[in-house]
Design a protein around this motif. Sequence first.
Motif, mmCIF file in Angstrom:
data_model
loop_
_atom_site.group_PDB
_atom_site.id
_atom_site.type_symbol
_atom_site.label_atom_id
_atom_site.label_comp_id
_atom_site.label_asym_id
_atom_site.label_seq_id
_atom_site.Cartn_x
_atom_site.Cartn_y
_atom_site.Cartn_z
ATOM 1 N N GLY A 178 0.774 -1.025 -0.073
ATOM 2 C CA GLY A 178 -0.027 -0.020 0.090
ATOM 3 C C GLY A 178 0.755 1.308 -0.039
ATOM 4 O O GLY A 178 1.978 1.185 -0.461
ATOM 5 N N ASN A 179 0.371 2.279 0.453
ATOM 6 C CA ASN A 179 0.993 3.468 0.716
ATOM 7 C C ASN A 179 1.696 3.685 1.985
ATOM 8 O O ASN A 179 1.075 3.125 2.744
ATOM 9 N N ASN A 180 2.476 4.773 2.067
ATOM 10 C CA ASN A 180 3.169 5.009 3.334
ATOM 11 C C ASN A 180 3.700 3.879 3.978
ATOM 12 O O ASN A 180 3.726 3.639 5.186
ATOM 13 N N THR A 181 4.513 3.025 3.258
ATOM 14 C CA THR A 181 5.263 1.929 3.786
ATOM 15 C C THR A 181 6.563 2.198 4.592
ATOM 16 O O THR A 181 6.837 3.600 4.522
ATOM 17 N N VAL A 182 7.339 1.188 5.039
ATOM 18 C CA VAL A 182 8.495 1.481 5.594
ATOM 19 C C VAL A 182 9.708 2.149 4.549
ATOM 20 O O VAL A 182 10.061 2.994 4.886
ATOM 21 N N ILE A 183 9.493 1.396 3.398
ATOM 22 C CA ILE A 183 10.201 1.845 2.322
ATOM 23 C C ILE A 183 10.103 3.057 1.872
ATOM 24 O O ILE A 183 10.944 4.258 1.786
ATOM 25 N N ASP A 184 8.808 3.699 1.959
ATOM 26 C CA ASP A 184 8.536 5.128 1.475
ATOM 27 C C ASP A 184 9.113 6.050 2.534
ATOM 28 O O ASP A 184 9.514 7.223 2.467
ATOM 29 N N VAL A 185 8.981 5.635 3.919
ATOM 30 C CA VAL A 185 9.386 6.636 5.139
ATOM 31 C C VAL A 185 11.007 6.649 4.891
ATOM 32 O O VAL A 185 11.441 7.965 4.896
ATOM 33 N N LEU A 186 11.596 5.578 4.537
ATOM 34 C CA LEU A 186 13.088 5.508 4.601
ATOM 35 C C LEU A 186 13.551 6.583 3.256
ATOM 36 O O LEU A 186 14.375 7.339 3.126
ATOM 37 N N ARG A 187 12.889 6.171 2.213
ATOM 38 C CA ARG A 187 13.011 6.932 0.905
ATOM 39 C C ARG A 187 12.946 8.820 1.270
ATOM 40 O O ARG A 187 13.570 9.589 0.605
ATOM 41 N N ARG A 188 11.849 9.031 2.097
ATOM 42 C CA ARG A 188 11.547 10.427 2.203
ATOM 43 C C ARG A 188 12.738 10.848 3.273
ATOM 44 O O ARG A 188 12.988 12.048 3.200
ATOM 45 N N GLY A 219 15.664 10.314 2.416
ATOM 46 C CA GLY A 219 16.958 10.204 1.586
ATOM 47 C C GLY A 219 17.625 9.224 1.462
ATOM 48 O O GLY A 219 18.730 9.076 0.872
ATOM 49 N N TYR A 220 17.216 8.067 2.012
ATOM 50 C CA TYR A 220 17.722 6.818 1.796
ATOM 51 C C TYR A 220 17.506 5.969 0.409
ATOM 52 O O TYR A 220 16.420 6.126 0.003
ATOM 53 N N LYS A 221 18.252 5.413 -0.070
ATOM 54 C CA LYS A 221 18.117 4.551 -1.292
ATOM 55 C C LYS A 221 17.774 3.006 -0.621
ATOM 56 O O LYS A 221 18.808 2.370 -0.529
ATOM 57 N N VAL A 222 16.588 2.637 -1.210
ATOM 58 C CA VAL A 222 16.235 1.143 -1.045
ATOM 59 C C VAL A 222 15.997 0.447 -2.184
ATOM 60 O O VAL A 222 15.229 0.680 -3.187
ATOM 61 N N GLU A 223 16.698 -0.687 -2.065
ATOM 62 C CA GLU A 223 16.648 -1.519 -3.260
ATOM 63 C C GLU A 223 16.200 -2.921 -3.059
ATOM 64 O O GLU A 223 16.541 -3.627 -2.085
ATOM 65 N N HIS A 224 15.335 -3.519 -3.641
ATOM 66 C CA HIS A 224 14.906 -5.117 -3.560
ATOM 67 C C HIS A 224 16.212 -5.905 -3.882
ATOM 68 O O HIS A 224 16.815 -5.803 -4.938
ATOM 69 N N THR A 225 16.359 -6.996 -3.008
ATOM 70 C CA THR A 225 17.258 -8.114 -3.379
ATOM 71 C C THR A 225 16.470 -9.318 -3.756
ATOM 72 O O THR A 225 15.804 -9.961 -2.674
#
Length: 137
Positions: free
Chosen positions: A113-123, A125-131
Amino acid sequence: QVVFALNQTLLQQESLRAGSFQIPYTTEDLIKHYSCGDLSSIIFNHDTSQVPNFINATLPAHERITAQEIDSYFRQELIYKRNERMGRRVKDLLEEHSDKSFFFAFGAGHFMGNNTVIDVLRREGYKVEHTPAGQAI
């Protein structure tokens, strides 16, 4: 609201058991999309995918309002605020111990959905990539 939510959940479970209601995707579908990193899939793109859906067209108007209030409460309290706290904790750990490596694991629901943990970290300034599964880290 609690009684209403319980009754709606029970009705939904009875409909599932009787075969008159079906979830539009299977657990295998969820696993496949999650493993492939396909978090933008329609399966994962619902704000309320982690909580029961109480809103339906068959409800009388006053019950639909109650359903919307409960849905909003669940989304805000059980999903968005929790993801915010988890994302901030990850950020704080990374900043406090910048000389260390971390591995964070979350349940799949925190990526839906929206406002995920990934969204929080990207806001933040972190770069999050799928492994992908099976790929060495």
